[in-house]
Design a protein around this motif. Structure first.
Motif, PDB file in Angstrom:
ATOM      1  N   SER A  62       0.808  -1.215   0.000  1.00 49.88           N
ATOM      2  CA  SER A  62       0.000   0.000   0.000  1.00 49.88           C
ATOM      3  C   SER A  62       0.842   1.265   0.000  1.00 49.88           C
TER       4      SER A  62
ATOM      5  N   THR B 290      -2.237 -14.080   1.526  1.00 48.37           N
ATOM      6  CA  THR B 290      -3.185 -13.020   1.186  1.00 48.37           C
ATOM      7  C   THR B 290      -2.649 -12.088   0.105  1.00 48.37           C
ATOM      8  N   LEU B 291      -1.426 -11.599   0.267  1.00 47.63           N
ATOM      9  CA  LEU B 291      -0.869 -10.648  -0.694  1.00 47.63           C
ATOM     10  C   LEU B 291      -0.703 -11.287  -2.068  1.00 47.63           C
TER      11      LEU B 291
ATOM     12  N   LYS C 189      -2.330 -13.871  -3.340  1.00 43.31           N
ATOM     13  CA  LYS C 189      -3.654 -14.113  -3.940  1.00 43.31           C
ATOM     14  C   LYS C 189      -4.255 -12.810  -4.447  1.00 43.31           C
ATOM     15  N   TRP C 190      -4.123 -11.755  -3.655  1.00 39.39           N
ATOM     16  CA  TRP C 190      -4.643 -10.441  -4.035  1.00 39.39           C
ATOM     17  C   TRP C 190      -3.995  -9.977  -5.336  1.00 39.39           C
TER      18      TRP C 190
ATOM     19  N   GLN D  42      -5.166 -12.012  -8.339  1.00 41.33           N
ATOM     20  CA  GLN D  42      -6.527 -11.637  -8.740  1.00 41.33           C
ATOM     21  C   GLN D  42      -6.556 -10.298  -9.465  1.00 41.33           C
ATOM     22  N   LYS D  43      -5.706  -9.373  -9.059  1.00 39.59           N
ATOM     23  CA  LYS D  43      -5.650  -8.058  -9.706  1.00 39.59           C
ATOM     24  C   LYS D  43      -5.240  -8.179 -11.165  1.00 39.59           C
TER      25      LYS D  43
ATOM     26  N   TYR E  67      -3.225  -0.024  -9.625  1.00 41.37           N
ATOM     27  CA  TYR E  67      -2.937   0.114  -8.190  1.00 41.37           C
ATOM     28  C   TYR E  67      -1.607   0.829  -7.977  1.00 41.37           C
TER      29      TYR E  67
END
Length: 193
Positions: A59, A146-147, A149-150, A153-154, A162
């Protein structure tokens, strides 16, 4: 009492390779100091004075921005299991972006992970160890997926959007190397439909 070395010894390299997390510190002369935790198998040792890590999309992009103004970087590893120790690598860092000859040379050393945005490379001038007696024991249970997979998916277009939204300028308003590259590609018509 801590000990200081001009380069990593074989036992330092072995210690680093056992750790599942490391921390990166960077700062400019003014503004915020940044400390970031890094997980996954992204750290590589190229010589006793050369290291790099594959930087995944996040982020923020503070370390990258700081290195454009001040090349100081500190990488810290600590034992959460076994004998206590803290090991810090002090050096001069730089950002290596995709689509550059240096990226092409280094990226084969890393596992391909979704969301890889840059490589942070550091020339080490000082290695320091300290006791780590107060660091608590923690047991490693596994990586958070999590990161990854995120990012998967993006997809490439989603990650590009992003990066443009979140990774081009630091908290203190400094344009990151990724931001410079994206602005340059937009001006030249690349990356547009």
């Amino acid at each position: 009492m801590g000990k200081q070395f001009p380069a990593m010894l074989p036992e330092h390299e072995a210690f680093i390779k056992q750790q599942r997390i490391f921390f990166v510190g960077s700062a400019m002369a003014e503004g915020h100091v940044n400390i970031s935790p890094k997980g996954h198998d992204v750290f590589r040792i190229f010589s006793p004075t050369e290291v790099a890590y594959l930087d995944l999309t996040g982020s923020g992009n503070e370390t990258s921005a700081h290195l454009t103004k001040q090349d100081r970087i500190t990488l810290m590893f600590m034992a959460f299991e076994g004998a206590p120790m803290i090991l810090r690598l002090y050096g001069k860092g730089r950002v290596i972006l995709p689509s550059t000859p240096e990226w092409d040379r280094l990226i084969p050393h890393f596992e391909p992970l979704p969301g890889a945005r840059q490589i942070i490379y550091a020339d080490i001038h000082t290695v320091k160890t300290s006791c780590g007696f107060s660091v608590p024991f923690f047991s490693y249970e596994g990586e958070r997926e999590t990161l990854l997979k995120w990012a998967a998916q993006k997809g490439e277009q989603g990650l590009d959007a992003y990066h443009r939204e979140k990774n081009t300028v630091s908290m203190d308003g400094v344009v990151t190397p990724l931001g410079q590259q994206l602005a340059s590609s937009s001006r030249s018509g690349e990356g547009t439909d």
